[in-house]
Design a protein around this motif. Structure first.
Motif, PDB file in Angstrom:
ATOM      1  N   PRO A 126     -22.302 -30.772  -1.311  1.00  0.00           N
ATOM      2  CA  PRO A 126     -23.592 -30.908  -1.213  1.00  0.00           C
ATOM      3  C   PRO A 126     -24.291 -30.464   0.185  1.00  0.00           C
ATOM      4  O   PRO A 126     -23.484 -30.513   1.140  1.00  0.00           O
ATOM      5  N   SER A 127     -25.270 -29.948   0.227  1.00  0.00           N
ATOM      6  CA  SER A 127     -25.967 -29.358   1.336  1.00  0.00           C
ATOM      7  C   SER A 127     -26.552 -30.737   2.458  1.00  0.00           C
ATOM      8  O   SER A 127     -26.581 -31.703   1.844  1.00  0.00           O
ATOM      9  N   THR A 128     -26.955 -30.408   3.672  1.00  0.00           N
ATOM     10  CA  THR A 128     -27.298 -31.607   4.627  1.00  0.00           C
ATOM     11  C   THR A 128     -28.649 -32.052   3.746  1.00  0.00           C
ATOM     12  O   THR A 128     -28.544 -33.275   3.972  1.00  0.00           O
ATOM     13  N   VAL A 129     -29.740 -31.348   3.383  1.00  0.00           N
ATOM     14  CA  VAL A 129     -30.917 -31.770   3.031  1.00  0.00           C
ATOM     15  C   VAL A 129     -30.230 -32.773   1.577  1.00  0.00           C
ATOM     16  O   VAL A 129     -31.007 -33.700   1.457  1.00  0.00           O
ATOM     17  N   HIS A 130     -29.618 -32.416   0.716  1.00  0.00           N
ATOM     18  CA  HIS A 130     -29.198 -33.249  -0.143  1.00  0.00           C
ATOM     19  C   HIS A 130     -28.590 -34.718   0.216  1.00  0.00           C
ATOM     20  O   HIS A 130     -28.840 -35.625  -0.390  1.00  0.00           O
ATOM     21  N   GLN A 131     -27.462 -34.471   1.089  1.00  0.00           N
ATOM     22  CA  GLN A 131     -26.963 -35.691   1.572  1.00  0.00           C
ATOM     23  C   GLN A 131     -28.153 -36.722   2.275  1.00  0.00           C
ATOM     24  O   GLN A 131     -28.064 -37.897   2.249  1.00  0.00           O
ATOM     25  N   LEU A 132     -29.110 -35.882   3.150  1.00  0.00           N
ATOM     26  CA  LEU A 132     -30.224 -36.745   3.536  1.00  0.00           C
ATOM     27  C   LEU A 132     -30.995 -37.668   2.654  1.00  0.00           C
ATOM     28  O   LEU A 132     -31.409 -38.606   2.842  1.00  0.00           O
ATOM     29  N   ILE A 133     -31.425 -36.655   1.627  1.00  0.00           N
ATOM     30  CA  ILE A 133     -32.073 -37.304   0.592  1.00  0.00           C
ATOM     31  C   ILE A 133     -31.302 -38.679   0.005  1.00  0.00           C
ATOM     32  O   ILE A 133     -31.959 -39.586  -0.520  1.00  0.00           O
ATOM     33  N   SER A 134     -30.219 -38.404  -0.270  1.00  0.00           N
ATOM     34  CA  SER A 134     -29.241 -39.542  -1.005  1.00  0.00           C
ATOM     35  C   SER A 134     -29.107 -40.454   0.084  1.00  0.00           C
ATOM     36  O   SER A 134     -29.384 -41.750  -0.447  1.00  0.00           O
ATOM     37  N   PHE A 135     -28.930 -40.607   1.238  1.00  0.00           N
ATOM     38  CA  PHE A 135     -28.948 -41.501   2.296  1.00  0.00           C
ATOM     39  C   PHE A 135     -30.403 -42.410   2.185  1.00  0.00           C
ATOM     40  O   PHE A 135     -30.470 -43.357   2.357  1.00  0.00           O
ATOM     41  N   GLU A 136     -31.479 -41.528   2.352  1.00  0.00           N
ATOM     42  CA  GLU A 136     -32.943 -42.107   2.506  1.00  0.00           C
ATOM     43  C   GLU A 136     -32.998 -43.051   0.883  1.00  0.00           C
ATOM     44  O   GLU A 136     -33.687 -44.109   1.066  1.00  0.00           O
ATOM     45  N   MET A 137     -32.533 -42.320   0.240  1.00  0.00           N
ATOM     46  CA  MET A 137     -32.706 -43.150  -1.432  1.00  0.00           C
ATOM     47  C   MET A 137     -32.102 -44.648  -1.287  1.00  0.00           C
ATOM     48  O   MET A 137     -32.197 -45.662  -1.694  1.00  0.00           O
ATOM     49  N   GLN A 138     -30.819 -44.266  -0.812  1.00  0.00           N
ATOM     50  CA  GLN A 138     -29.867 -45.606  -0.718  1.00  0.00           C
ATOM     51  C   GLN A 138     -30.299 -46.706   0.101  1.00  0.00           C
ATOM     52  O   GLN A 138     -30.469 -47.654  -0.145  1.00  0.00           O
ATOM     53  N   THR A 139     -30.879 -46.089   1.380  1.00  0.00           N
ATOM     54  CA  THR A 139     -31.692 -47.053   2.108  1.00  0.00           C
ATOM     55  C   THR A 139     -32.823 -47.788   1.351  1.00  0.00           C
ATOM     56  O   THR A 139     -32.917 -49.002   1.699  1.00  0.00           O
ATOM     57  N   HIS A 140     -33.544 -47.133   0.883  1.00  0.00           N
ATOM     58  CA  HIS A 140     -34.630 -47.755   0.047  1.00  0.00           C
ATOM     59  C   HIS A 140     -34.170 -48.589  -1.066  1.00  0.00           C
ATOM     60  O   HIS A 140     -34.953 -49.732  -1.145  1.00  0.00           O
ATOM     61  N   PHE A 141     -33.198 -48.141  -1.763  1.00  0.00           N
ATOM     62  CA  PHE A 141     -32.613 -49.143  -2.664  1.00  0.00           C
ATOM     63  C   PHE A 141     -32.158 -50.317  -2.335  1.00  0.00           C
ATOM     64  O   PHE A 141     -32.377 -51.444  -2.849  1.00  0.00           O
ATOM     65  N   ALA A 142     -31.457 -50.152  -1.083  1.00  0.00           N
ATOM     66  CA  ALA A 142     -30.816 -51.102  -0.270  1.00  0.00           C
ATOM     67  C   ALA A 142     -32.015 -52.263   0.043  1.00  0.00           C
ATOM     68  O   ALA A 142     -31.647 -53.594   0.128  1.00  0.00           O
ATOM     69  N   HIS A 143     -32.971 -51.733   0.657  1.00  0.00           N
ATOM     70  CA  HIS A 143     -33.818 -52.558   1.006  1.00  0.00           C
ATOM     71  C   HIS A 143     -34.601 -53.724   0.033  1.00  0.00           C
ATOM     72  O   HIS A 143     -34.840 -54.634   0.140  1.00  0.00           O
ATOM     73  N   SER A 144     -34.887 -53.004  -1.073  1.00  0.00           N
ATOM     74  CA  SER A 144     -35.554 -53.726  -2.256  1.00  0.00           C
ATOM     75  C   SER A 144     -34.641 -54.125  -3.211  1.00  0.00           C
ATOM     76  O   SER A 144     -35.170 -55.203  -4.119  1.00  0.00           O
ATOM     77  N   CYS A 145     -33.411 -53.685  -3.569  1.00  0.00           N
ATOM     78  CA  CYS A 145     -32.634 -53.801  -4.800  1.00  0.00           C
ATOM     79  C   CYS A 145     -31.335 -54.649  -4.803  1.00  0.00           C
ATOM     80  O   CYS A 145     -30.591 -54.979  -5.546  1.00  0.00           O
ATOM     81  N   LYS A 146     -30.891 -54.680  -3.259  1.00  0.00           N
ATOM     82  CA  LYS A 146     -29.433 -55.110  -2.931  1.00  0.00           C
ATOM     83  C   LYS A 146     -29.258 -56.367  -3.284  1.00  0.00           C
ATOM     84  O   LYS A 146     -28.036 -56.731  -3.733  1.00  0.00           O
ATOM     85  N   SER A 147     -30.244 -57.436  -3.606  1.00  0.00           N
ATOM     86  CA  SER A 147     -29.897 -58.713  -3.758  1.00  0.00           C
ATOM     87  C   SER A 147     -29.533 -58.759  -5.526  1.00  0.00           C
ATOM     88  O   SER A 147     -28.917 -59.573  -5.994  1.00  0.00           O
ATOM     89  N   ASN A 148     -30.075 -57.888  -6.114  1.00  0.00           N
ATOM     90  CA  ASN A 148     -29.883 -57.893  -7.546  1.00  0.00           C
ATOM     91  C   ASN A 148     -28.762 -56.603  -8.248  1.00  0.00           C
ATOM     92  O   ASN A 148     -28.465 -56.597  -9.118  1.00  0.00           O
TER      93      ASN A 148
END
Length: 194
Positions: A43-65
């Motif tokens: 994967p490209s650098t942009v691909h990996q940055l988007i993946s990281f940002e999405m994981q960060t947002h999921f973790a912020h609001s969804c990690k308890s569930n």
């Protein structure tokens, strides 16, 4: 397994998870209908940055569930179907589908971030495969435009449920904890030189 051995296996059909798991040549593969598919290039650098940002947002609001995982991890849908989505959510009340081998069964959400080498595989092949194995929700992210397509399983196939871009709040009928915009994601991606 040697590189020649894995090259030979790329031409075979009827392979199983055990055949797939025995390959150790430094490459990443998926097993699609009993046939190996090389996941290349990386994967490209942009691909990996988007993946990281999405994981960060999921973790912020969804990690308890939800358990939130990113590639590479095997999603073992059957003995002849093993995929590696870019992001995966599994509800914590379904933790029994996690094993030391990977995820054994249908996650609650899979996300694929498009690249030129994966465009047809993600938008056609995986759309059919993920629906066949009853994954309730599938998101496809287009990294250049920052558009997220949300597909919801209706019976045995996906229907395009919504398209999100910019400041529109991404939401899901199945995953109520989701709370971000594509601008939240894309605004954190730096300009990367070619």
């Amino acid at each position: 397994m040697s590189e020649n051995s894995s090259n030979d296996k790329l031409k075979e059909s009827g392979l199983t998870y055990e055949d797939y798991a025995s390959i150790n040549d430094g490459n990443y593969y998926e097993l699609a209908g009993g046939q190996l598919e090389l996941m290349s290039p990386v994967p490209s650098t942009v691909h990996q940055l988007i993946s990281f940002e999405m994981q960060t947002h999921f973790a912020h609001s969804c990690k308890s569930n939800y358990i939130i995982l990113g590639a590479p991890i095997d999603v073992i849908l059957s003995s002849s179907e093993v995929r590696q989505p870019d992001l995966i959510l599994v509800h914590r009340n379904r933790i029994n589908i996690l094993s030391k081998r990977g995820i054994e069964g249908a996650p609650d959400l899979v996300v694929e971030i498009l690249s030129l080498s994966s465009l047809k595989r993600d938008k056609i092949d995986k759309l059919k495969t993920y629906a066949h194995y009853q994954i309730p929700e599938y998101w496809i992210v287009e990294p250049t435009s920052g558009i997220l397509e949300e597909y919801i399983l209706q019976g045995n196939k996906y229907e395009l449920f919504n398209v999100f871009q910019g400041d529109e709040l991404v939401n899901s009928p199945n995953i109520p904890c989701v709370s971000f915009t594509m601008a939240d994601i894309m605004d954190n991606i730096p300009d990367i030189k070619d």
